[in-house]
Design an enzyme around this catalytic site. Structure first.
Site, PDB file in Angstrom:
ATOM      1  N   TYR A 150      13.925 -37.278  -6.369  1.00  0.00           N
ATOM      2  CA  TYR A 150      14.715 -36.359  -7.201  1.00  0.00           C
ATOM      3  C   TYR A 150      16.145 -36.881  -7.279  1.00  0.00           C
ATOM      4  CZ  TYR A 150      16.787 -32.150  -9.020  1.00  0.00           C
ATOM      5  OH  TYR A 150      17.481 -31.273  -9.799  1.00  0.00           O
ATOM      6  N   TYR A 160      20.181 -28.451  -2.780  1.00  0.00           N
ATOM      7  CA  TYR A 160      19.131 -29.368  -2.319  1.00  0.00           C
ATOM      8  C   TYR A 160      19.352 -29.809  -0.867  1.00  0.00           C
ATOM      9  CZ  TYR A 160      15.171 -32.282  -3.808  1.00  0.00           C
ATOM     10  OH  TYR A 160      13.928 -32.842  -3.977  1.00  0.00           O
TER      11      TYR A 160
HETATM   12  P1  NAI Z   1       3.957 -29.188  -3.450  1.00  0.00           P
HETATM   13  O1  NAI Z   1       4.507 -28.156  -2.510  1.00  0.00           O
HETATM   14  O2  NAI Z   1       2.818 -28.828  -4.281  1.00  0.00           O
HETATM   15  O3  NAI Z   1       3.664 -30.542  -2.656  1.00  0.00           O
HETATM   16  C1  NAI Z   1       4.301 -30.909  -1.438  1.00  0.00           C
HETATM   17  C2  NAI Z   1       3.174 -31.339  -0.516  1.00  0.00           C
HETATM   18  O4  NAI Z   1       3.663 -31.890   0.723  1.00  0.00           O
HETATM   19  C3  NAI Z   1       2.257 -30.151  -0.122  1.00  0.00           C
HETATM   20  O5  NAI Z   1       0.941 -30.423  -0.540  1.00  0.00           O
HETATM   21  C4  NAI Z   1       2.380 -30.102   1.379  1.00  0.00           C
HETATM   22  O6  NAI Z   1       1.229 -29.609   2.027  1.00  0.00           O
HETATM   23  C5  NAI Z   1       2.664 -31.581   1.684  1.00  0.00           C
HETATM   24  N1  NAI Z   1       3.143 -31.775   3.049  1.00  0.00           N
HETATM   25  C6  NAI Z   1       4.157 -31.101   3.676  1.00  0.00           C
HETATM   26  N2  NAI Z   1       4.261 -31.540   4.943  1.00  0.00           N
HETATM   27  C7  NAI Z   1       3.311 -32.500   5.128  1.00  0.00           C
HETATM   28  C8  NAI Z   1       2.939 -33.331   6.225  1.00  0.00           C
HETATM   29  N3  NAI Z   1       3.553 -33.244   7.408  1.00  0.00           N
HETATM   30  N4  NAI Z   1       1.921 -34.215   6.051  1.00  0.00           N
HETATM   31  C9  NAI Z   1       1.269 -34.305   4.868  1.00  0.00           C
HETATM   32  N5  NAI Z   1       1.600 -33.551   3.782  1.00  0.00           N
HETATM   33  C10 NAI Z   1       2.596 -32.662   3.916  1.00  0.00           C
HETATM   34  O7  NAI Z   1       5.223 -29.554  -4.377  1.00  0.00           O
HETATM   35  P2  NAI Z   1       5.494 -30.765  -5.399  1.00  0.00           P
HETATM   36  O8  NAI Z   1       6.663 -30.320  -6.181  1.00  0.00           O
HETATM   37  O9  NAI Z   1       4.254 -31.167  -6.081  1.00  0.00           O
HETATM   38  O10 NAI Z   1       6.024 -31.925  -4.435  1.00  0.00           O
HETATM   39  C11 NAI Z   1       5.516 -33.228  -4.435  1.00  0.00           C
HETATM   40  C12 NAI Z   1       6.644 -34.238  -4.335  1.00  0.00           C
HETATM   41  O11 NAI Z   1       7.417 -34.213  -5.547  1.00  0.00           O
HETATM   42  C13 NAI Z   1       7.632 -33.989  -3.201  1.00  0.00           C
HETATM   43  O12 NAI Z   1       8.040 -35.228  -2.647  1.00  0.00           O
HETATM   44  C14 NAI Z   1       8.790 -33.351  -3.944  1.00  0.00           C
HETATM   45  O13 NAI Z   1      10.032 -33.465  -3.240  1.00  0.00           O
HETATM   46  C15 NAI Z   1       8.772 -34.178  -5.208  1.00  0.00           C
HETATM   47  N6  NAI Z   1       9.549 -33.645  -6.324  1.00  0.00           N
HETATM   48  C16 NAI Z   1       9.366 -32.346  -6.732  1.00  0.00           C
HETATM   49  C17 NAI Z   1      10.147 -31.818  -7.736  1.00  0.00           C
HETATM   50  C18 NAI Z   1      10.001 -30.394  -8.140  1.00  0.00           C
HETATM   51  O14 NAI Z   1      10.904 -29.864  -8.801  1.00  0.00           O
HETATM   52  N7  NAI Z   1       8.896 -29.734  -7.808  1.00  0.00           N
HETATM   53  C19 NAI Z   1      11.164 -32.626  -8.434  1.00  0.00           C
HETATM   54  C20 NAI Z   1      11.250 -33.993  -7.971  1.00  0.00           C
HETATM   55  C21 NAI Z   1      10.473 -34.463  -6.938  1.00  0.00           C
END
Ligand code: NAI
Length: 270
Positions: A150, A160
């Site tokens: 991000y 953030y």
């Molecule tokens: P999400 O909450 O659906 O996905 C995050 C995932 O990380 C979850 O499935 C969670 O269970 C997993 N996770 C957390 N701790 C963990 C661990 N110890 N071991 C394995 N998995 C673990 O949310 P999203 O938005 O799909 O996030 C995915 C990526 O995208 C992240 O890196 C997030 O920072 C990034 N991102 C998200 C944005 C947004 O606005 N949603 C914008 C830019 C980047």
């Protein structure tokens, strides 16, 4: 429309929790493009999410792994290679979590144990995933590793907090490991800097909805959706992008290059 862009490729997709997750969309697109892959998430997420539904739809299995545990990651790669019948061609790191954000701690008053957790889960796990892959010789040449980032890694977005620091580390790891893995195995490593996207991780951030609307108005193309992000991931996993590595790639509808938009100016006119 599917074009078999990933036909014959084997992958590992982390981070699909529910149908809003960016990783969920990536899995659906990769499957439609002919890839085979395993799904993984933290053991605790198995209870909260709907990953079983996704596994069924993609005709695959889930291998639980805490991405901060090298031991879990070793099992993840060896079981994935066994299940898929060979070495891995693509890896999606879609993992982020900040206990400080969850518990509403401001940047000037972070809990340092949680800060380390944020960095470990959201950034060092990216290094660990590649370290283990290299050690086990688990990736094919010209393989592709993608992490999700991000723009708070480059510019300050006060809400953030420590995730901004984690994203800066994540992007640096993409360069550090990208160099190393490129030399050793021609494996490519990139991060995608994605628009605000309504997911569990995204919505946990204070004021997220207002900020997502602001970003949408600032971007000439509007915010990139999770489905758009999935398309970009598929491109980066495919052979069409084989000379792209060590990059942080903005996927944000033009947000990162816009100083101000006419829509935002209108909002400030008396
Ligand atoms: P999400 O909450 O659906 O996905 C995050 C995932 O990380 C979850 O499935 C969670 O269970 C997993 N996770 C957390 N701790 C963990 C661990 N110890 N071991 C394995 N998995 C673990 O949310 P999203 O938005 O799909 O996030 C995915 C990526 O995208 C992240 O890196 C997030 O920072 C990034 N991102 C998200 C944005 C947004 O606005 N949603 C914008 C830019 C980047």
């Amino acid at each position: 429309m599917a074009n078999n862009l990933l036909k014959g490729k084997r992958g590992i997709i982390t981070g699909a929790l529910d149908e809003n997750s960016i990783a969920w969309h990536v899995a659906e697109r990769a499957y439609a493009e002919g890839a085979t892959f395993t799904l993984t998430n933290a053991p605790i997420a198995m209870r909260m999410g709907k990953i079983n539904e996704l596994a069924k739809a993609c005709n695959t299995e889930i291998i639980p792994a805490d991405a901060t545990s090298v031991e879990d990651l070793e099992k993840l790669y060896s079981q994935s290679m066994e299940l898929l019948g060979g070495k891995i061609d693509f890896v999606l790191h879609s993992i982020g979590m900040s206990p400080n954000i969850r518990k509403g701690k401001p940047y000037g008053d972070l809990n340092y144990d949680w800060y380390q957790k944020s960095i470990d889960i959201s950034a060092l796990s990216f290094h660990k995933m590649m370290h283990v892959a290299e050690k086990l010789n688990a990736m094919n040449e010209w393989g592709s590793v993608v992490g999700l980032s991000y723009i708070a890694a480059q510019k300050t977005f006060p809400f953030y907090t420590d995730m901004a620091d984690a994203k800066a580390v994540l992007e640096s790891i993409a360069r550090g490991f990208g160099y190393r893995y490129g030399k050793a195995k021609k494996v490519r490593v990139n991060t995608i800097s994605q628009s605000p996207t309504k997911t569990t991780a995204g919505s946990g951030i204070d004021g997220f909805s207002a900020f997502a609307d602001f970003a949408d108005k600032m971007s000439p193309l509007g915010n990139a959706s999770a489905a758009d992000c999935a398309n970009y991931c598929v491109f980066l996993f495919s052979d069409l992008s084989r000379m792209i590595t060590m990059q942080n790639l903005y996927h944000d509808g033009g947000y990162s290059s816009t100083g101000i938009s006419e829509e935002v100016i209108e909002m400030f006119k008396a």
